[in-house]
Design a protein around this motif. Structure first.
Motif, PDB file in Angstrom:
ATOM      1  N   ASN A 163      21.392  -5.260 -20.780  1.00 61.22           N
ATOM      2  CA  ASN A 163      20.589  -5.092 -19.569  1.00 61.22           C
ATOM      3  C   ASN A 163      19.428  -6.066 -19.572  1.00 61.22           C
ATOM      4  O   ASN A 163      19.095  -6.670 -18.559  1.00 61.22           O
ATOM      5  CB  ASN A 163      20.007  -3.674 -19.498  1.00 61.22           C
ATOM      6  CG  ASN A 163      21.074  -2.626 -19.565  1.00 61.22           C
ATOM      7  OD1 ASN A 163      22.248  -2.970 -19.615  1.00 61.22           O
ATOM      8  ND2 ASN A 163      20.696  -1.379 -19.561  1.00 61.22           N
ATOM      9  N   VAL A 164      18.808  -6.215 -20.753  1.00 62.33           N
ATOM     10  CA  VAL A 164      17.641  -7.086 -20.833  1.00 62.33           C
ATOM     11  C   VAL A 164      18.042  -8.518 -20.534  1.00 62.33           C
ATOM     12  O   VAL A 164      17.360  -9.223 -19.790  1.00 62.33           O
ATOM     13  CB  VAL A 164      17.000  -6.969 -22.228  1.00 62.33           C
ATOM     14  CG1 VAL A 164      15.919  -8.011 -22.399  1.00 62.33           C
ATOM     15  CG2 VAL A 164      16.430  -5.583 -22.417  1.00 62.33           C
ATOM     16  N   ILE A 165      19.178  -8.925 -21.063  1.00 69.34           N
ATOM     17  CA  ILE A 165      19.621 -10.302 -20.819  1.00 69.34           C
ATOM     18  C   ILE A 165      19.853 -10.509 -19.324  1.00 69.34           C
ATOM     19  O   ILE A 165      19.376 -11.476 -18.727  1.00 69.34           O
ATOM     20  CB  ILE A 165      20.907 -10.592 -21.622  1.00 69.34           C
ATOM     21  CG1 ILE A 165      20.560 -10.664 -23.103  1.00 69.34           C
ATOM     22  CG2 ILE A 165      21.538 -11.904 -21.185  1.00 69.34           C
ATOM     23  CD1 ILE A 165      21.761 -10.673 -24.004  1.00 69.34           C
ATOM     24  N   CYS A 166      20.530  -9.542 -18.703  1.00 73.44           N
ATOM     25  CA  CYS A 166      20.794  -9.663 -17.259  1.00 73.44           C
ATOM     26  C   CYS A 166      19.491  -9.749 -16.489  1.00 73.44           C
ATOM     27  O   CYS A 166      19.297 -10.630 -15.643  1.00 73.44           O
ATOM     28  CB  CYS A 166      21.581  -8.461 -16.756  1.00 73.44           C
ATOM     29  SG  CYS A 166      23.235  -8.458 -17.358  1.00 73.44           S
ATOM     30  N   LEU A 167      18.569  -8.853 -16.829  1.00 70.72           N
ATOM     31  CA  LEU A 167      17.317  -8.793 -16.089  1.00 70.72           C
ATOM     32  C   LEU A 167      16.532 -10.080 -16.291  1.00 70.72           C
ATOM     33  O   LEU A 167      16.038 -10.680 -15.333  1.00 70.72           O
ATOM     34  CB  LEU A 167      16.514  -7.587 -16.565  1.00 70.72           C
ATOM     35  CG  LEU A 167      15.259  -7.312 -15.755  1.00 70.72           C
ATOM     36  CD1 LEU A 167      15.640  -6.724 -14.419  1.00 70.72           C
ATOM     37  CD2 LEU A 167      14.348  -6.373 -16.497  1.00 70.72           C
ATOM     38  N   THR A 168      16.438 -10.506 -17.535  1.00 69.92           N
ATOM     39  CA  THR A 168      15.652 -11.701 -17.830  1.00 69.92           C
ATOM     40  C   THR A 168      16.232 -12.901 -17.103  1.00 69.92           C
ATOM     41  O   THR A 168      15.498 -13.688 -16.511  1.00 69.92           O
ATOM     42  CB  THR A 168      15.661 -11.975 -19.339  1.00 69.92           C
ATOM     43  OG1 THR A 168      15.590 -10.743 -20.010  1.00 69.92           O
ATOM     44  CG2 THR A 168      14.517 -12.852 -19.736  1.00 69.92           C
ATOM     45  N   CYS A 169      17.550 -13.034 -17.145  1.00 67.43           N
ATOM     46  CA  CYS A 169      18.165 -14.179 -16.478  1.00 67.43           C
ATOM     47  C   CYS A 169      17.849 -14.157 -14.995  1.00 67.43           C
ATOM     48  O   CYS A 169      17.500 -15.184 -14.408  1.00 67.43           O
ATOM     49  CB  CYS A 169      19.666 -14.168 -16.689  1.00 67.43           C
ATOM     50  SG  CYS A 169      20.093 -14.502 -18.377  1.00 67.43           S
TER      51      CYS A 169
END
Lengths: 576, 606
Positions: free
Chosen positions: A525-531
């Motif tokens: 989730n963090v990767i998706c959000l950060t991207c």
């Protein structure tokens, strides 16, 4: 040749033993086995096995190669000589010894695995030897001792002195480590039993059935190897291997609430013979408490008195090497019945406990409480604490208070931790006032680990090993300082140097501390959000910040542009 | 985002926002309310499921069978309780010891800041008794807690007895991996608080207690048991804890799973589950259940003994036996089995409960609304405050106020400081002035505290006049705009932070505060708007909540009864803050009320 085939051979042909011993008159290897049964105050029952193998050799001498093994297990002998081990103590414990209900154990051990080793002072690379040794032992005992590395190894300066011959004081050659998370089970018991000369085929070891041993409140097995004197004059040195196994059966879960125990009820076996290789094979039953309220059958005329842990105890002795012990049924099933009223807590002279105070995931405080229940004698104790580096101790907050007054330790050895390299080590010599409670507190901050450093099940928490309290406790009765061969094994492990006191080691409970733990399901989730944030937010802001804004000239109609072209050629001012 | 970099389109957007500001705000507000009400609609919610692996597939077999013995034990306990005139400490110690537990006691005392008239106590002295079942071959690092309060009168005898019966049964089992602590606490929450503070060696509320002798490592989960009759018709699960904290949803799932397995009727907020979600009644029922949860959570008090555990990161819930006169009866054995199953599953845990949600609302036990679903409802309300910042005229005054020649800073600072001083007075004076009030007026201490609080609250309304006197000259047009800008941003931050911690409180405050604060200007008809503002002030919000709550639990009250309840709610709020560290009272007194006063100042800006 293989040990089991030897035993099989011997048991079918008993006359061989005598022959083989006569053939080698020089070698006096010797094996003793012993079981002590102590009915505990709480209604539980404590069974302590000790097996002692003496090996009459000194392989540490230059130029001596040892290739012949009789009773001593070859696997351990090779390890000792290869790594120049002077003393080795290893224990695997499942459960916590309840001092307040059970009193002191014969040989204490902390929950999990504990290993401490004195190396010979000729060893140049102690850490290297230690690393290899733990790996080898991990293979021998089927345990995760290979998790011992520099981050959980310490070198206590005073708490762990050699128990055998020799007076080593240089703690550079000592390594101590505990693994509080280690689970002990059958897979550790089997290799331990294989070290016995008779295996689990004969003698007391037939009682060691794992389905019963692990249906108990406490289970601890240990191996202690040390150099000892061969005789009273100490003319020759021998290696002693003591294998101990302590188990406490619970009154309610194993005893169905009845204060009635028998060998069969405890171990689902009875004794039929001694180990043929053993020079002595005895069962001791502690009958000191309530001789009138106590029933032991079959009765035995053999009584023995021993001073153990500052107390004079009386034991009934069953000698398994004598045929009359087994009676007509050819089997010995001890039956104990007593009517004592348990439940009340004991007040052992020395007792310690530990807990983490505070809440939240930032800071905390370790409290270690040590009780001296002696009515009028003060005595000093050595407290040793080894705390992993991820609890960052604030050593300036260290306080020691007894009877609500500051108690200044007379000796402090503190080695601060290095992140990811070594743990904290804190050793203190504290004088305990009589009849007092001494509280040692130190605050800590929880470190943020790197995400790969979390153990599996990170929300379970992280263990901090037991702290160790070692003390010479004033004895109520005169201790026996004479060294005699026929002393029972359980009373001869720790050498007694003076009559007025005895040595006790108390382990506190290990701690389970929660560290700030990330949600490991989150990375995706963090990767998706950060991207997304980077792409959308950063992109447009970057665009906004770097772009220069200009007022756009409205473009002229085609006719005017053509006109301008002609005008430029003619050199007259342009139209706008 | 090309919108931002394109000046003309940006202009269009801001133009649209300014021109349609009021309609957009109204739409947002209505959308927020509708969204919130829609949360109770079943198709919009998720079905609960067990997230924790260790509790999922390993269904245990329950064998507890001594329910009858527990009931006779309850009679015995009752007799001893009567004889001792309180908690029969010695009897309990003996009873636990004979069951093979390690028993310890803890005495505590607490002087309340003022007498608690609901529970009739002032100087509280008591003893907690707890027994520890040591797990075989476990190193004392983890523990579970089962607690039953020893309440005065006839209540809760069965809970204590069932606790003892469970202890006896559990003691004979070999499979425990965690120590189990059986705690019987006196004076309900005060006893629990003393025990928890003793266990963790902290002192956050000024309690006096004797240190604990026996511990069992870090507590993983706790269950509180409240039973007052031999047979019950349903079991109610209580989750709301101190400051609106909730235990991990898996604990609720666990309870629900075992109720299903054993065929026990289970309720939440005292409401049974209905299956007819597509009818109006079905929806209303779910909405009522959810509203009850929101109201309970918003008030920030602990609704059972479990609530205090949550602060220490111990997942806890209360199980309450209800005996209404339904046909369906459940006996003590079944309840024992239910607890046995729950404890055994918790015993199987490898890690602390962390897999499932910590922020949720429950329209029924089998349905939940997670934070991702309910937060937009609050977001829609909060965005109004931000939209109003871009209100025409309010926007550019900010840049004006920054110029040194502008009188803005002082005109704004004075009301801000004075409102906050009023807030501090509201927080401190009621408790500290009670003696003086009792001397001069014919009231009891509790009444004195509550009435002082109301008096200070009302006195704050006269503030604008006093503020004006302090200011040199008249308030300018710029002045109130800067003040409103500040107040709007302040309220947005306050509500935002509150909603993150305690959604219900943040949402209820937003519902009442946002419309009036968004629309307030000094040019309104003063009398009408003053009335509206007062009716939507925090104190009246509490009053409405009292009435709505009574309505929802199907015990409607008359106006005078409601007023009495309102007074007791205020005194309970102050007590909860002093005794357990509940933060709702300081939040309201120190932040929300001063913020509201700032808007009140704007209305009376001259």
């Amino acid at each position: 040749f293989r040990l089991s085939s030897l035993i099989g051979h011997i048991s079918t042909c008993p006359s061989l033993i005598g022959q083989c011993c006569q053939r080698h008159p020089g070698s006096v290897d010797e094996f003793q086995e012993e079981l002590v049964i102590r009915p505990l105050h709480s209604g539980d029952i404590y069974a302590s096995f000790q097996f002692r193998t003496l090996w009459d050799t000194d392989f540490l001498q230059e130029g001596q190669k040892v290739s012949h093994y009789r009773l001593f297990p070859k696997s351990l002998g090779q390890v000792l000589s290869k790594f120049s081990v002077r003393e080795l103590h290893i224990s695997f414990t499942q459960g916590f010894w309840r001092t307040m209900q059970w009193g002191q154990p014969f040989i204490p051990s902390p929950p999990g695995a504990e290993l401490w080793v004195w190396f010979h002072d000729t060893v140049s690379d102690v850490d290297g030897n230690w690393k290899e040794l733990t790996n080898v032992l991990s293979g021998i005992f089927c345990a995760s001792l290979n998790f011992i590395d520099l981050t959980n190894t310490v070198q206590p300066s005073a708490s762990f002195k050699p128990l055998g011959l020799g007076n080593a004081t240089d703690h550079r050659f000592l390594r101590y480590a505990t693994l509080p998370r280690e689970i002990v089970c059958t897979e550790n018991l089997t290799p331990w039993k294989k070290l016995l000369p008779c295996g689990s085929k004969a003698g007391l070891a037939v009682l060691l059935k794992s389905e019963k041993l692990f249906h108990s409140s406490f289970h601890s097995q240990a191996v202690h190897i040390r150099p000892v004197c061969q005789d009273e004059q100490c003319t020759s040195k021998a290696w002693e291997l003591r294998q101990t196994l302590n188990v406490v059966f619970d009154l309610y879960t194993a005893g169905q609430g009845k204060k009635e125990w028998s060998l069969f009820k405890m171990f689902s076996r009875t004794l039929t013979e001694a180990c043929p290789l053993a020079t002595s094979s005895k069962v001791y039953v502690d009958i000191t408490d309530n001789p009138e309220l106590f029933e032991l059958s079959p009765a035995t005329p053999l009584l023995s008195q021993a001073v153990v842990l500052g107390d004079r105890r009386t034991y009934s002795v069953f000698d398994l090497t004598r045929a009359e012990t087994f009676g007509q049924l050819r089997s010995l099933n001890l039956l104990l019945r007593w009517k004592g009223d348990g439940g009340e807590m004991l007040r052992p002279l020395l007792h310690a406990e530990r807990y983490v105070a505070g809440f939240g995931l930032q800071t905390g405080e370790i409290h270690t409480v040590i009780y001296n229940n002696h009515p009028y004698r003060a005595f000093p104790v050595l407290l040793m604490d080894s705390v992993p580096w991820y609890l960052q101790l604030y050593i300036h907050t260290l306080t020691v208070t007894s009877k609500s007054r500051d108690n200044k330790p007379s000796y402090i050895h503190y080695q601060p931790a290095k992140d990811r390299h070594r743990p904290h080590l804190l050793e203190m010599l504290i004088q305990l006032p009589p009849h007092s409670m001494t509280e040692v507190t130190v605050q800590f901050e929880r470190a943020l680990l790197k995400w790969t450093e979390y153990t599996p099940d990170p929300n379970h928490g992280f263990y901090v090993g037991s702290s160790v309290v070692s003390a010479l406790v004033p004895s109520m009765v005169a201790m026996n300082t004479n060294f005699t061969q026929d002393q029972p094994l359980f009373s001869s492990f720790v050498p007694v140097k003076e009559e007025s006191s005895y040595f006790v080691r108390v382990y506190t409970e290990p701690l389970l501390v929660n560290l700030p733990t990330p949600d490991f399901s989150m990375p995706y989730n963090v990767i998706c959000l950060t991207c997304t944030v980077v792409a959308v937010g950063y992109g447009s802001f970057y665009n906004l910040l770097t772009r220069t804004f200009q007022v756009d000239e409205p473009s002229l109609p085609l006719a005017k542009r053509l006109a301008n072209l002609i005008r430029r050629i003619r050199g007259v001012p342009l139209l706008t | 985002m090309g919108l931002l970099s394109d000046p003309s389109r940006r202009k269009v957007l801001t133009g649209l926002l300014t021109r349609l500001n009021t309609p957009i705000c109204i739409v947002c507000y209505l959308a927020g309310i509708v969204w919130f009400m829609g949360l109770a609609f079943e198709p919009f919610t998720l079905r609960t499921y067990m997230s924790e692996n260790a509790m999922g597939s390993t269904m245990v077999e329950e064998r507890f069978s001594s329910g009858e013995r527990a009931l006779s034990l309850a009679k015995e306990f009752d007799a001893h309780k009567r004889k001792a005139g309180g908690m029969p400490v010695e009897w309990l110690v003996k009873a636990m010891q004979s069951r093979g537990l390690e028993v310890f006691t803890q005495s505590f005392s607490r002087k309340l800041p003022f007498p608690d008239e609901n529970k009739e106590r002032y100087m509280v002295r008591g003893t907690n008794v707890y027994g520890i079942l040591r797990a075989p071959r476990a190193p004392r690092t983890e523990a579970l807690v089962i607690t039953a309060p020893c309440s005065p009168g006839n209540t809760n005898n069965q809970a204590v007895a069932l606790l003892l019966a469970l202890a006896q049964y559990f003691r004979n089992q070999i499979y425990w991996a965690k120590d189990i602590i059986f705690l019987v606490n006196e004076h309900d929450l005060i006893g629990t608080q003393a025990w928890l503070e003793g266990y963790h060696h902290t002192n956050i509320t000024g309690m006096e207690y004797s240190p604990l002798q026996g511990r069992a490592g870090s507590i993983q989960a706790a269950l509180s048991l409240e039973l007052s009759s031999d047979v019950i018709t349903s079991l109610d699960l209580v989750l709301e804890g101190l400051n609106g904290q909730l235990p991990n949803l898996d604990l609720a799932n666990l309870f629900y799973a075992f109720c299903q397995k054993l065929g026990v009727l289970c309720t939440i907020q005292g409401k049974l589950q209905r299956n007819d979600w597509d009818t109006a009644e079905g929806y209303t029922h779910a909405a009522q259940t959810m509203m009850l949860m929101v109201l309970k959570q918003a008030c920030g008090r602990s609704w059972g003994d479990h609530g205090l555990f949550l602060r220490y990161h111990i997942e806890a819930a209360s199980v309450r036996g209800i005996n209404s006169f339904r046909h369906y009866k459940t006996d003590a054995t079944t309840i024992g089995r239910l607890l046995e199953g729950m404890v055994r599953k918790l015993n199987n845990l490898l890690e602390r409960l962390h897999q499932s949600y910590f922020f949720y609302l429950l329209p029924s036990l089998s349905r939940f609304v997670s934070i991702g679903y309910y937060m937009p409802a609050f977001g829609l309300l909060a965005v109004i405050l931000l939209l109003r910042v871009s209100f025409p005229g309010l926007c550019h005054c900010f840049s004006v106020s920054l110029q040194p020649s502008s009188p803005g800073v002082l005109t704004v600072l004075t009301p801000v400081v004075i409102s906050h001083l009023t807030g501090v007075a509201l927080y401190l004076l009621p408790v500290h002035l009670q003696e003086m009030a009792v001397e001069h007026f014919p009231v009891s201490e509790t009444e004195a505290v509550v009435l002082t609080a109301i008096a200070i609250y009302t006195a704050g309304l006269a503030l604008p006049h006093n503020t004006q006197r302090l200011l040199s000259g008249e308030g300018t047009e710029q002045g109130w705009k800067v003040l409103k800008l500040t107040a709007l941003l302040y309220l947005a931050v306050l509500l935002g932070c509150t909603a993150l911690i305690n959604f219900s409180l943040g949402f209820i405050l937003a519902v009442t505060l946002v419309p009036i604060t968004a629309s307030i200007t000094p040019h309104m008809p003063k009398a009408l708007y003053a009335l509206v503002m007062v009716l939507l002030s925090p104190a009246f919000t509490i009053l409405y909540c009292v009435f709505i709550y009574q309505e929802l639990i199907e015990a409607p009250v008359s106006v005078s009864e409601g007023w009495m309840l309102f007074l007791s709610v205020i005194s309970q709020g102050i007590l909860d803050h002093a005794l357990y560290g509940s933060l709702v009272y300081p939040l309201l007194a120190l932040f929300i009320y001063p913020c509201w006063l700032m808007f009140w100042n704007i209305l009376f800006w001259n």
